[in-house]
Design a protein around this motif. Structure first.
Motif, PDB file in Angstrom:
ATOM      1  N   GLN A  16      39.932  62.028  33.750  1.00  0.00           N
ATOM      2  CA  GLN A  16      39.638  63.292  34.427  1.00  0.00           C
ATOM      3  C   GLN A  16      39.377  64.368  33.376  1.00  0.00           C
ATOM      4  N   GLU A  17      38.529  65.304  33.744  1.00  0.00           N
ATOM      5  CA  GLU A  17      38.260  66.445  32.862  1.00  0.00           C
ATOM      6  C   GLU A  17      39.573  67.136  32.506  1.00  0.00           C
ATOM      7  N   GLY A  18      39.741  67.440  31.241  1.00  0.00           N
ATOM      8  CA  GLY A  18      40.951  68.108  30.781  1.00  0.00           C
ATOM      9  C   GLY A  18      42.010  67.163  30.240  1.00  0.00           C
ATOM     10  N   ASP A  19      41.922  65.888  30.609  1.00  0.00           N
ATOM     11  CA  ASP A  19      42.858  64.902  30.073  1.00  0.00           C
ATOM     12  C   ASP A  19      42.545  64.628  28.600  1.00  0.00           C
ATOM     13  N   ASN A  20      43.512  64.032  27.922  1.00  0.00           N
ATOM     14  CA  ASN A  20      43.261  63.512  26.578  1.00  0.00           C
ATOM     15  C   ASN A  20      42.824  62.055  26.694  1.00  0.00           C
ATOM     16  N   SER A  21      41.838  61.664  25.894  1.00  0.00           N
ATOM     17  CA  SER A  21      41.332  60.292  25.905  1.00  0.00           C
ATOM     18  C   SER A  21      41.711  59.600  24.613  1.00  0.00           C
ATOM     19  N   ILE A  22      42.021  58.327  24.730  1.00  0.00           N
ATOM     20  CA  ILE A  22      42.294  57.524  23.543  1.00  0.00           C
ATOM     21  C   ILE A  22      41.438  56.269  23.612  1.00  0.00           C
ATOM     22  N   ILE A  23      40.609  56.084  22.608  1.00  0.00           N
ATOM     23  CA  ILE A  23      39.735  54.917  22.519  1.00  0.00           C
ATOM     24  C   ILE A  23      40.191  54.093  21.322  1.00  0.00           C
ATOM     25  N   ASN A  24      40.372  52.812  21.553  1.00  0.00           N
ATOM     26  CA  ASN A  24      40.953  51.944  20.525  1.00  0.00           C
ATOM     27  C   ASN A  24      39.945  50.983  19.931  1.00  0.00           C
ATOM     28  N   CYS A  25      40.277  50.545  18.734  1.00  0.00           N
ATOM     29  CA  CYS A  25      39.420  49.620  17.997  1.00  0.00           C
ATOM     30  C   CYS A  25      40.316  48.760  17.108  1.00  0.00           C
ATOM     31  N   ALA A  26      40.087  47.460  17.120  1.00  0.00           N
ATOM     32  CA  ALA A  26      40.815  46.554  16.231  1.00  0.00           C
ATOM     33  C   ALA A  26      39.843  46.001  15.202  1.00  0.00           C
ATOM     34  N   ILE A  76      33.409  46.993   4.631  1.00  0.00           N
ATOM     35  CA  ILE A  76      34.298  46.169   3.828  1.00  0.00           C
ATOM     36  C   ILE A  76      34.076  46.533   2.359  1.00  0.00           C
ATOM     37  N   GLN A  77      35.131  46.624   1.611  1.00  0.00           N
ATOM     38  CA  GLN A  77      35.115  47.117   0.244  1.00  0.00           C
ATOM     39  C   GLN A  77      33.912  46.590  -0.526  1.00  0.00           C
ATOM     40  N   ALA A  78      33.129  47.531  -1.077  1.00  0.00           N
ATOM     41  CA  ALA A  78      31.919  47.211  -1.838  1.00  0.00           C
ATOM     42  C   ALA A  78      30.853  46.531  -0.993  1.00  0.00           C
ATOM     43  N   GLY A  79      30.989  46.597   0.296  1.00  0.00           N
ATOM     44  CA  GLY A  79      30.002  45.971   1.168  1.00  0.00           C
ATOM     45  C   GLY A  79      28.712  46.761   1.223  1.00  0.00           C
ATOM     46  N   THR A  80      27.660  46.092   1.615  1.00  0.00           N
ATOM     47  CA  THR A  80      26.359  46.745   1.681  1.00  0.00           C
ATOM     48  C   THR A  80      25.999  47.203   3.075  1.00  0.00           C
ATOM     49  N   ALA A  81      26.893  46.994   4.036  1.00  0.00           N
ATOM     50  CA  ALA A  81      26.533  47.354   5.400  1.00  0.00           C
ATOM     51  C   ALA A  81      27.762  47.780   6.173  1.00  0.00           C
ATOM     52  N   LEU A  82      27.511  48.539   7.222  1.00  0.00           N
ATOM     53  CA  LEU A  82      28.539  48.841   8.206  1.00  0.00           C
ATOM     54  C   LEU A  82      28.557  47.723   9.237  1.00  0.00           C
ATOM     55  N   ILE A  83      29.738  47.413   9.740  1.00  0.00           N
ATOM     56  CA  ILE A  83      29.884  46.456  10.829  1.00  0.00           C
ATOM     57  C   ILE A  83      30.340  47.246  12.045  1.00  0.00           C
ATOM     58  N   PHE A  84      29.584  47.110  13.116  1.00  0.00           N
ATOM     59  CA  PHE A  84      29.840  47.919  14.308  1.00  0.00           C
ATOM     60  C   PHE A  84      30.546  47.109  15.387  1.00  0.00           C
ATOM     61  N   GLY A  85      31.437  47.772  16.110  1.00  0.00           N
ATOM     62  CA  GLY A  85      32.004  47.196  17.308  1.00  0.00           C
ATOM     63  C   GLY A  85      31.029  47.318  18.464  1.00  0.00           C
ATOM     64  N   LYS A  86      31.395  46.746  19.596  1.00  0.00           N
ATOM     65  CA  LYS A  86      30.480  46.702  20.733  1.00  0.00           C
ATOM     66  C   LYS A  86      30.515  47.955  21.588  1.00  0.00           C
ATOM     67  N   GLY A  87      31.507  48.779  21.477  1.00  0.00           N
ATOM     68  CA  GLY A  87      31.489  50.053  22.172  1.00  0.00           C
ATOM     69  C   GLY A  87      32.383  50.137  23.389  1.00  0.00           C
ATOM     70  N   THR A  88      32.896  51.326  23.649  1.00  0.00           N
ATOM     71  CA  THR A  88      33.639  51.661  24.867  1.00  0.00           C
ATOM     72  C   THR A  88      32.897  52.776  25.572  1.00  0.00           C
ATOM     73  N   THR A  89      32.647  52.583  26.868  1.00  0.00           N
ATOM     74  CA  THR A  89      31.986  53.613  27.667  1.00  0.00           C
ATOM     75  C   THR A  89      33.036  54.539  28.246  1.00  0.00           C
ATOM     76  N   LEU A  90      32.971  55.805  27.879  1.00  0.00           N
ATOM     77  CA  LEU A  90      33.888  56.820  28.393  1.00  0.00           C
ATOM     78  C   LEU A  90      33.212  57.580  29.521  1.00  0.00           C
ATOM     79  N   SER A  91      33.853  57.603  30.671  1.00  0.00           N
ATOM     80  CA  SER A  91      33.344  58.359  31.820  1.00  0.00           C
ATOM     81  C   SER A  91      34.342  59.460  32.144  1.00  0.00           C
ATOM     82  N   VAL A  92      33.849  60.693  32.221  1.00  0.00           N
ATOM     83  CA  VAL A  92      34.699  61.839  32.486  1.00  0.00           C
ATOM     84  C   VAL A  92      34.289  62.443  33.821  1.00  0.00           C
ATOM     85  N   SER A  93      35.222  62.505  34.727  1.00  0.00           N
ATOM     86  CA  SER A  93      34.922  63.077  36.032  1.00  0.00           C
ATOM     87  C   SER A  93      35.567  64.454  36.149  1.00  0.00           C
ATOM     88  N   SER A  94      34.860  65.354  36.841  1.00  0.00           N
ATOM     89  CA  SER A  94      35.360  66.731  36.970  1.00  0.00           C
ATOM     90  C   SER A  94      35.943  66.973  38.354  1.00  0.00           C
TER      91      SER A  94
END
Lengths: 114, 112
Positions: free
Chosen positions: B14-24, B94-112
């Motif tokens: 809900q609008e005004g709430d705090n959101s927490i998005i996690n990544c492992a 990853i240390q000295a790596g040549t690329a970023l590795i991306f996660g697949k994503g979390t879709t955040l939906s905020v309702s008012s």
């Protein structure tokens, strides 16, 4: 917003045709990257460049080639497009390497290969 | 292979709430982490980054926490607004790596 322009923004073409996507930057950054984004896979690196005429392969480079003849332009070419290359392609830039600074992205090219 | 992933594909608040998005993440050699926000039809937009020698970093309305013991990264958004609705990605280098590795994503939906 970082000064990154991708062209074209949308393209539809047929299997077997060559396709070139362009990334143009106005930031004078050394590093440039091409990614593709597909559902279920996230962003995957195709090729990157660490200077004029200096390029290297990424995770999914098969079927793609790149060129960088000047700092501001990085071209991605599909020599003979296949349907598996239908995707959204993003260009990114950074002043330093990927372990030192965030990359900044363009708004993408949506490519459909029929 | 080793990759960055997110715990939940979607999060509704809900609008005004705090959101927490996690990544492992699974590579203990990863030393640089970034959060991106992606709105529909646009490229990923940098939000905040953190290096492995830190465990917390704050920006405007956002905080990133890094727990290296359990290889966990989180993005906290304070007072979530409808304009925060988007897909959020974490990425690692990853240390000295040549690329970023991306996660697949979390879709955040905020309702008012």
């Amino acid at each position: 917003d970082a000064g990154i322009t991708q062209s074209p923004r949308h393209k539809v073409t047929e299997t077997g045709t060559p396709v070139t996507l362009r990334c143009h930057q106005t930031e004078n950054h050394r590093y440039m990257y091409w990614y593709r984004q597909d559902p279920g896979h996230g962003l995957r690196l195709i090729h990157y460049s660490y200077g004029v005429k200096d390029t290297d392969k990424g995770e999914v480079s098969d079927g793609y080639s790149v060129s960088r003849s000047k700092t501001e332009d990085f071209l991605l070419t599909l020599e003979s497009a296949t349907s598996s290359q239908t995707s959204v392609y993003f260009c990114a830039i950074s002043e330093q390497g990927p372990g030192n600074q965030p990359q900044h992205f363009g708004d993408g090219t949506r490519l459909s290969i029929l | 292979g080793e990759s960055v992933g997110l715990h939940l594909p979607t999060l509704s608040v809900q609008e005004g709430d705090n959101s927490i998005i996690n990544c492992a993440y699974s590579n203990s050699a990863s030393d640089y982490f970034i959060w991106y926000k992606q709105e529909s039809g646009k490229g990923p937009q940098f939000i905040i980054d953190i290096r492995s020698n830190m465990d917390k970093r704050q920006g405007q309305r956002v905080t990133v926490l890094l727990n290296k013991t359990v290889k966990h990264l989180s993005l906290q958004i304070a007072a979530t607004q409808p304009g925060d609705s988007a897909v959020y990605f974490c990425a690692e280098n990853i240390q000295a790596g040549t690329a970023l590795i991306f996660g697949k994503g979390t879709t955040l939906s905020v309702s008012s």
